[in-house]
Design a protein around this motif. Structure first.
Motif, PDB file in Angstrom:
ATOM      1  N   ALA A 138      36.210  60.960  41.768  1.00 31.30           N
ATOM      2  CA  ALA A 138      36.026  60.764  40.333  1.00 31.30           C
ATOM      3  C   ALA A 138      37.158  59.880  39.820  1.00 31.30           C
ATOM      4  O   ALA A 138      38.306  60.314  39.737  1.00 31.30           O
ATOM      5  CB  ALA A 138      36.018  62.101  39.618  1.00 31.30           C
ATOM      6  N   GLU A 139      36.846  58.651  39.515  1.00 30.53           N
ATOM      7  CA  GLU A 139      37.872  57.717  39.053  1.00 30.53           C
ATOM      8  C   GLU A 139      37.900  57.676  37.541  1.00 30.53           C
ATOM      9  O   GLU A 139      36.908  57.326  36.893  1.00 30.53           O
ATOM     10  CB  GLU A 139      37.601  56.315  39.592  1.00 30.53           C
ATOM     11  CG  GLU A 139      38.650  55.305  39.168  1.00 30.53           C
ATOM     12  CD  GLU A 139      38.365  53.904  39.665  1.00 30.53           C
ATOM     13  OE1 GLU A 139      39.080  52.971  39.245  1.00 30.53           O
ATOM     14  OE2 GLU A 139      37.425  53.730  40.471  1.00 30.53           O
ATOM     15  N   ILE A 140      39.041  58.041  36.975  1.00 29.64           N
ATOM     16  CA  ILE A 140      39.199  57.940  35.535  1.00 29.64           C
ATOM     17  C   ILE A 140      40.248  56.882  35.208  1.00 29.64           C
ATOM     18  O   ILE A 140      41.130  56.590  36.021  1.00 29.64           O
ATOM     19  CB  ILE A 140      39.583  59.286  34.891  1.00 29.64           C
ATOM     20  CG1 ILE A 140      40.990  59.719  35.310  1.00 29.64           C
ATOM     21  CG2 ILE A 140      38.555  60.352  35.210  1.00 29.64           C
ATOM     22  CD1 ILE A 140      41.561  60.808  34.444  1.00 29.64           C
ATOM     23  N   ARG A 141      40.122  56.299  34.040  1.00 26.76           N
ATOM     24  CA  ARG A 141      41.057  55.280  33.568  1.00 26.76           C
ATOM     25  C   ARG A 141      41.446  55.590  32.125  1.00 26.76           C
ATOM     26  O   ARG A 141      40.615  56.066  31.333  1.00 26.76           O
ATOM     27  CB  ARG A 141      40.414  53.893  33.595  1.00 26.76           C
ATOM     28  CG  ARG A 141      39.953  53.407  34.969  1.00 26.76           C
ATOM     29  CD  ARG A 141      41.018  52.626  35.699  1.00 26.76           C
ATOM     30  NE  ARG A 141      40.476  52.062  36.934  1.00 26.76           N
ATOM     31  CZ  ARG A 141      40.007  50.820  37.052  1.00 26.76           C
ATOM     32  NH1 ARG A 141      40.013  50.015  36.002  1.00 26.76           N
ATOM     33  NH2 ARG A 141      39.556  50.384  38.202  1.00 26.76           N
TER      34      ARG A 141
ATOM     35  N   GLN B  80      48.942  59.047  35.746  1.00 24.43           N
ATOM     36  CA  GLN B  80      48.672  58.920  37.176  1.00 24.43           C
ATOM     37  C   GLN B  80      48.546  60.297  37.835  1.00 24.43           C
ATOM     38  O   GLN B  80      47.737  60.476  38.752  1.00 24.43           O
ATOM     39  CB  GLN B  80      49.769  58.098  37.850  1.00 24.43           C
ATOM     40  CG  GLN B  80      49.714  56.620  37.498  1.00 24.43           C
ATOM     41  CD  GLN B  80      50.834  55.815  38.138  1.00 24.43           C
ATOM     42  OE1 GLN B  80      51.948  56.322  38.334  1.00 24.43           O
ATOM     43  NE2 GLN B  80      50.557  54.554  38.444  1.00 24.43           N
ATOM     44  N   ARG B  81      49.317  61.273  37.379  1.00 21.02           N
ATOM     45  CA  ARG B  81      49.202  62.611  37.948  1.00 21.02           C
ATOM     46  C   ARG B  81      47.851  63.236  37.606  1.00 21.02           C
ATOM     47  O   ARG B  81      47.211  63.859  38.460  1.00 21.02           O
ATOM     48  CB  ARG B  81      50.342  63.508  37.430  1.00 21.02           C
ATOM     49  CG  ARG B  81      50.258  64.959  37.928  1.00 21.02           C
ATOM     50  CD  ARG B  81      50.253  65.037  39.437  1.00 21.02           C
ATOM     51  NE  ARG B  81      49.964  66.395  39.905  1.00 21.02           N
ATOM     52  CZ  ARG B  81      49.376  66.686  41.055  1.00 21.02           C
ATOM     53  NH1 ARG B  81      49.002  65.706  41.891  1.00 21.02           N
ATOM     54  NH2 ARG B  81      49.173  67.931  41.399  1.00 21.02           N
TER      55      ARG B  81
ATOM     56  N   ARG C 259      39.941  44.842  29.211  1.00 23.81           N
ATOM     57  CA  ARG C 259      41.055  44.539  30.105  1.00 23.81           C
ATOM     58  C   ARG C 259      42.383  44.502  29.335  1.00 23.81           C
ATOM     59  O   ARG C 259      42.445  44.010  28.209  1.00 23.81           O
ATOM     60  CB  ARG C 259      40.836  43.182  30.779  1.00 23.81           C
ATOM     61  CG  ARG C 259      39.593  43.120  31.652  1.00 23.81           C
ATOM     62  CD  ARG C 259      39.444  41.742  32.267  1.00 23.81           C
ATOM     63  NE  ARG C 259      38.174  41.578  32.943  1.00 23.81           N
ATOM     64  CZ  ARG C 259      37.925  41.969  34.179  1.00 23.81           C
ATOM     65  NH1 ARG C 259      38.884  42.568  34.878  1.00 23.81           N
ATOM     66  NH2 ARG C 259      36.742  41.773  34.736  1.00 23.81           N
ATOM     67  N   THR C 260      43.437  45.029  29.966  1.00 21.07           N
ATOM     68  CA  THR C 260      44.785  44.965  29.382  1.00 21.07           C
ATOM     69  C   THR C 260      45.772  44.586  30.485  1.00 21.07           C
ATOM     70  O   THR C 260      45.477  44.768  31.675  1.00 21.07           O
ATOM     71  CB  THR C 260      45.222  46.313  28.774  1.00 21.07           C
ATOM     72  OG1 THR C 260      45.609  47.211  29.827  1.00 21.07           O
ATOM     73  CG2 THR C 260      44.120  46.946  27.944  1.00 21.07           C
ATOM     74  N   PRO C 261      46.952  44.116  30.125  1.00 24.28           N
ATOM     75  CA  PRO C 261      47.961  43.772  31.145  1.00 24.28           C
ATOM     76  C   PRO C 261      48.429  44.990  31.951  1.00 24.28           C
ATOM     77  O   PRO C 261      49.027  44.835  33.014  1.00 24.28           O
ATOM     78  CB  PRO C 261      49.114  43.186  30.323  1.00 24.28           C
ATOM     79  CG  PRO C 261      48.498  42.771  29.030  1.00 24.28           C
ATOM     80  CD  PRO C 261      47.388  43.733  28.771  1.00 24.28           C
ATOM     81  N   PHE C 262      48.150  46.200  31.446  1.00 28.03           N
ATOM     82  CA  PHE C 262      48.635  47.408  32.113  1.00 28.03           C
ATOM     83  C   PHE C 262      47.662  47.940  33.170  1.00 28.03           C
ATOM     84  O   PHE C 262      47.982  48.879  33.893  1.00 28.03           O
ATOM     85  CB  PHE C 262      48.877  48.509  31.071  1.00 28.03           C
ATOM     86  CG  PHE C 262      49.836  48.126  29.983  1.00 28.03           C
ATOM     87  CD1 PHE C 262      51.203  48.310  30.150  1.00 28.03           C
ATOM     88  CD2 PHE C 262      49.378  47.569  28.793  1.00 28.03           C
ATOM     89  CE1 PHE C 262      52.096  47.949  29.151  1.00 28.03           C
ATOM     90  CE2 PHE C 262      50.265  47.208  27.788  1.00 28.03           C
ATOM     91  CZ  PHE C 262      51.625  47.397  27.969  1.00 28.03           C
ATOM     92  N   ASP C 263      46.474  47.353  33.262  1.00 26.88           N
ATOM     93  CA  ASP C 263      45.419  47.909  34.115  1.00 26.88           C
ATOM     94  C   ASP C 263      45.814  48.114  35.571  1.00 26.88           C
ATOM     95  O   ASP C 263      45.455  49.138  36.171  1.00 26.88           O
ATOM     96  CB  ASP C 263      44.163  47.032  34.043  1.00 26.88           C
ATOM     97  CG  ASP C 263      43.499  47.101  32.683  1.00 26.88           C
ATOM     98  OD1 ASP C 263      43.879  47.978  31.882  1.00 26.88           O
ATOM     99  OD2 ASP C 263      42.601  46.290  32.412  1.00 26.88           O
ATOM    100  N   PRO C 264      46.536  47.175  36.215  1.00 30.03           N
ATOM    101  CA  PRO C 264      46.849  47.368  37.644  1.00 30.03           C
ATOM    102  C   PRO C 264      47.573  48.680  37.936  1.00 30.03           C
ATOM    103  O   PRO C 264      47.420  49.253  39.020  1.00 30.03           O
ATOM    104  CB  PRO C 264      47.716  46.154  37.982  1.00 30.03           C
ATOM    105  CG  PRO C 264      47.276  45.098  37.012  1.00 30.03           C
ATOM    106  CD  PRO C 264      46.984  45.847  35.746  1.00 30.03           C
ATOM    107  N   GLY C 265      48.326  49.191  36.983  1.00 25.65           N
ATOM    108  CA  GLY C 265      49.059  50.426  37.209  1.00 25.65           C
ATOM    109  C   GLY C 265      48.208  51.670  37.168  1.00 25.65           C
ATOM    110  O   GLY C 265      48.674  52.760  37.532  1.00 25.65           O
TER     111      GLY C 265
END
Length: 443
Positions: free
Chosen positions: A2-5, A191-192, A426-432
């Motif tokens: 389950a991928e959440i963002r 992230q946790r 999309r935001t600049p923070f997405d990769p994290g």
């Protein structure tokens, strides 16, 4: 997996948040006509996005959204966040104040065979079509659906409680529920929480039509986009997540109200029911709820001026021919839909989803009123459903009839909106916050 963002949410401008009580609105499938008319009078109420009206309602919602963005009614948060949402409520007959704790995030859209998101109810095609059109026009998830995860450790709630020390909004909604809203932007905490949910299945508690609208839209966009990567906004859906292990998770019963049955009379109905049910008159109709409480295969029946308790004769259970596991056949709702709606009213199971003469009513008093005034022919009063029953259905791979559950309280619309338009998604923070594409848990 389950991928959440986190979401870079769109929210009402700070100058308007003192009016938040007047800007929120009920979900599209629970708002009454009277409520709608009152809410429509406020030109900034979120109902203009969630339940738009007019000859082309989806187009009207798009125009409203564009206007609100351009005039600064809505502004986008610059940093992605998880939005914490607590609902404080009480129930009739209890002195306790309950608190349902959860958070709002984006969930990757999964198709049903992937068995990451599990459904427990059927949907009505015309409602799904409406939701798909609205999403297509606005590119906006207006109201979060409700998803359930299972975490006996309750670790996530600790992070939510910490966030609630600094609430952004506090409001009382149409249900009399106190809604409190805060935000988590701490990358380590987010992230946790992602890691805790990473290998869990999610049960779709509420919002089957809205989620299926997102699923249909994603499939259409994938087919039309040869450069599809999986990172486009249309691959995500806004959801409110709560824990199945929480003590304050409540599911209320949903009753059935029937009208326009051919050649109907009370005498005819009782004669038909007698073949399958033991029928006991109830002298005082308001007592029906208590008379059936906790009894398997027992229902209340309101017809004319009379009330009855009807309970399936155990030997009739084996007559159910639907291709369900035995555990699903033994559910109250299966019994009701098979014997009353298929065998007696003659509506085959697959066609019941489109049966416009069967409506759903959560309010027992309203059921009585409709029957007594002759607006309906009869009402079937049901017991509530446990979360364990919902889990059993989901894990079996089968579904219950539409509107079988009523998770209370309902999530409201208007605190936060999630855009799936790529330039806003999309935001600049997405990769994290991206999780690896892994579908199995580590050994």
């Amino acid at each position: 997996m389950a991928e959440i963002r986190p979401i870079a949410g769109w929210r009402y401008h700070r100058r308007l948040t003192s009016q938040i009580d007047n800007l929120t609105s009920p979900l599209f499938d629970v708002v009454s006509d009277k409520q709608r008319e009152a809410l429509y009078q406020n030109p900034l109420n979120s109902i203009h996005l969630s339940v738009p009206r007019g000859k082309q309602p989806a187009k009207a919602a798009r125009e409203t959204l564009e206007n609100w963005k351009s005039t600064g009614v809505l502004v986008q948060d610059q940093v992605p966040a998880l939005y914490v949402y607590y609902q404080y409520f009480s129930l009739r007959g209890s002195d306790k104040t309950f608190c349902r704790k959860g958070f709002i995030a984006n969930l990757r859209v999964y198709d049903w065979p992937e068995k990451v998101l599990l459904r427990h109810e059927s949907t009505m095609p015309y409602s799904v079509s409406d939701r798909t059109s609205l999403l297509e026009q606005t590119q906006l998830n207006v109201s979060p659906t409700h998803g359930l995860y299972t975490d006996p450790s309750h670790e996530i709630e600790k992070y939510l409680d910490e966030s609630m020390r600094h609430p952004l909004y506090e409001s009382e909604d149409y249900q009399g529920v106190r809604d409190v809203f805060s935000v988590i932007q701490d990358r380590a905490v987010i992230q946790r929480i992602q890691e805790i949910l990473r290998y869990k299945q999610i049960i779709l508690a509420d919002g089957h039509h809205r989620y299926e609208g997102s699923l249909n839209y994603m499939k259409a966009q994938q087919a039309a986009n040869p450069q599809h990567t999986g990172e486009e906004g249309y691959n995500f859906h806004m959801m409110y997540f709560t824990n199945t292990e929480a003590e304050d998770l409540r599911i209320l019963p949903t009753h059935r109200v029937v009208s326009e049955a051919a050649n109907f009379s009370e005498k005819w109905l009782l004669e038909q029911l007698e073949a399958y049910f033991t029928i006991t008159p109830v002298e005082n109709a308001p007592d029906v709820n208590e008379v059936i409480l906790g009894k398997q295969w027992a229902f209340g029946l309101l017809v004319g001026d009379n009330a009855y308790k009807i309970r399936l004769k155990p030997e009739c259970l084996q007559q159910i021919t639907w291709n369900f596991p035995q555990s699903i056949k033994e559910m109250d709702l299966t019994v009701m839909h098979y014997f009353i709606f298929e065998k007696i009213l003659g509506i085959p199971g697959p066609k019941q989803v489109d049966a416009r003469n069967i409506t759903f009513q959560r309010n027992f008093t309203e059921c009585m009123r409709e029957v007594l005034k002759g607006e309906a022919q009869f009402a079937v009063i049901t017991n509530d459903i446990s979360i364990e029953t919902v889990k059993k259905v989901c894990y079996s791979g089968y579904t219950m009839p539409q509107k079988s559950t009523y998770f209370y309280p309902k999530v409201i619309s208007g605190f936060v909106f999630s855009s799936i338009a790529d330039e806003e998604f999309r935001t600049p923070f997405d990769p994290g916050f991206q999780q690896p594409s892994q579908t199995t848990a580590p050994s």
